[in-house]
Design a protein around this motif. Structure first.
Motif, short mmCIF file in Angstrom:
data_model
loop_
_atom_site.label_atom_id
_atom_site.label_comp_id
_atom_site.label_asym_id
_atom_site.label_seq_id
_atom_site.Cartn_x
_atom_site.Cartn_y
_atom_site.Cartn_z
N ALA A 154 33.01 -13.05 20.38
CA ALA A 154 33.96 -13.50 21.67
C ALA A 154 33.27 -12.58 22.76
O ALA A 154 33.01 -13.29 23.91
CB ALA A 154 35.29 -13.06 21.52
N LYS A 155 32.87 -11.48 22.76
CA LYS A 155 32.34 -10.84 23.98
C LYS A 155 31.13 -11.34 24.33
O LYS A 155 30.69 -11.71 25.34
CB LYS A 155 32.11 -9.29 23.74
N ARG A 156 30.07 -11.52 23.25
CA ARG A 156 28.81 -12.08 23.31
C ARG A 156 28.87 -13.51 24.12
O ARG A 156 27.88 -13.71 24.75
CB ARG A 156 28.04 -12.08 22.01
N LEU A 157 29.67 -14.23 23.67
CA LEU A 157 29.72 -15.72 24.15
C LEU A 157 30.51 -15.54 25.41
O LEU A 157 30.69 -16.80 25.81
CB LEU A 157 30.38 -16.50 22.82
N GLY A 158 31.33 -14.71 25.63
CA GLY A 158 32.22 -14.66 26.94
C GLY A 158 33.39 -15.48 26.78
O GLY A 158 33.73 -16.27 27.98
N ILE A 159 34.00 -15.71 25.53
CA ILE A 159 35.26 -16.30 25.43
C ILE A 159 36.38 -15.59 25.71
O ILE A 159 36.81 -14.68 24.89
CB ILE A 159 35.11 -17.08 24.11
N GLY A 160 36.76 -15.46 27.18
CA GLY A 160 37.69 -14.69 27.74
C GLY A 160 39.18 -15.03 27.21
O GLY A 160 39.96 -14.17 27.51
N ASN A 161 39.43 -16.32 26.67
CA ASN A 161 40.89 -16.54 26.50
C ASN A 161 41.03 -16.34 25.01
O ASN A 161 42.10 -16.78 24.45
CB ASN A 161 40.92 -18.17 26.59
#
Length: 369
Positions: A154-161
């Motif tokens: 999630a952090k690597r892909l920038g999925i903030g939700n």
């Protein structure tokens, strides 16, 4: 052995039972620290086949069962929010909180979904950018690597939700807490093979020496368990207290280095509350500072709430190995898998559910149990 059914061979099982009977000259109380092992012991009647002087005590090895009510209540609060898609494995949906369970939240309109992997929840977050997706991450060291990897992704892909509600607990501090209880009767431990597959065995020799109890890593099939019991009894009879690995086909001393590296990056050790037991220092994980933005407790600002366990439920004593499920007056009457009072009757790995499923319904001392 090459095939799984060979680990249930009745001839070999009788041979191991004969060796256990020959080795045991005194009364011994052993604890398995794994809900899967508990179910295998009850399902195959291993505890009933053992000689009378060997008692199996069921420990706090069910991840669903030890998840504290406070965390369940936080899950209910978050799941009820209209902007949230709340994701969980199915066995958590019926675990009672202070006021209902996740099924109740779903029936009242909450978007609660069963997933089969934390990566399923991450994909939901990617495809629903306008919603907050929360994954309920519970369990021992076994399930933690997948949850850690998902947060890392999630952090690597920038999925903030995407965020996780974490309640991970660790086996070694629980063993220490059990041994330090003034009511402890445990004289030897069967260690959970899948936990050691991840973490290795290096944490256990110091515990065996400190508390002077043998600890044997074992698997989940009947012959695995009987061999683990045999090795533990031999140690007790010889006055030894060592860690032995009876599950070498899956467990090494070092465990899984890649999984451990991921765990040390994403998590940090913290105190954790265990349902029915209380707070055990340094017995769990929380997200490390690098990943704190994905912590659902922080994101939704859910604080501590007053919890209310059923006064009729004695699951805490079951989890500590202080009583058998049948010693609870509610077992099988007020408390059943369809109408559980406590988590040990809900989970597929709970001792109460195992006793109920495999018809161990008689009270201790009341006849044929």
């Amino acid at each position: 052995m090459k095939y799984l059914d060979e680990f249930s061979d009745p001839v070999l099982a009788r041979h191991l039972l004969d060796r256990i009977r020959a080795a045991a000259t005194r009364r011994w109380a052993l604890m398995e620290v794994c809900g899967g092992q508990t179910h295998s012991i009850i399902r195959h009647g291993i505890d009933q086949l053992l000689p009378d002087q060997i008692e199996m005590i069921h420990g706090p090895g069910c991840p669903v069962c030890v998840t504290p009510m406070g965390i369940v209540d936080k899950a209910l609060e978050i799941a009820a929010r209209p902007e949230v898609i709340f994701c969980s494995f199915g066995d958590m949906l019926r675990v009672p909180g202070s006021n209902g369970d996740l099924f109740r939240v779903k029936s009242e309109g909450g978007d609660v979904r069963v997933v089969y992997s934390p990566l399923d929840a991450l994909e939901l977050a990617r495809t629903n950018p306008g919603r907050q997706v929360v994954f309920f991450g519970i369990g021992f060291e076994t399930t933690a690597p997948a949850n850690a990897m998902t947060v890392h992704q999630a952090k690597r892909l920038g999925i903030g939700n995407f965020s996780v509600l974490i309640s991970h607990v660790l086996v070694p501090p629980a063993i220490a807490a059990i041994m330090e209880s003034p009511r402890c009767r445990v004289q030897g431990f069967l260690l959970a093979g899948h936990v050691c597959t991840v973490m290795g065995t290096v944490e256990y020799p110091p515990l065996a020496q400190r508390y002077r109890v043998p600890m044997v890593v074992t698997g989940f099939e009947p012959l695995d368990l009987l061999e683990g019991i045999r090795r533990t009894i031999v140690q007790l009879e010889e006055g030894r207290h060592e860690m032995e690995n009876a599950y070498p086909r899956a467990v090494s001393a070092v465990g899984n280095p890649a999984a451990k590296e991921m765990l040390s990056d994403v998590f940090e050790v913290t105190d954790r509350a265990w349902r029915g037991i209380g707070v055990i220092p340094d017995s769990g994980w929380r997200l490390s500072e690098r990943y704190r933005d994905f912590d659902a407790e922080d994101r939704f600002a859910v604080g501590a709430a007053e919890t209310r366990e059923s006064p009729a439920c004695r699951s805490g004593e079951v989890l500590q190995g202080l009583i058998a499920p049948t010693e609870c007056a509610a077992f099988g009457t007020r408390c059943t898998p369809r109408h559980p009072l406590g988590a040990t009757m809900v989970s597929a790995e709970g001792a109460c559910a195992a006793y109920y499923r495999y018809r161990r319904l008689e009270r201790v001392g009341s006849g044929d149990a």
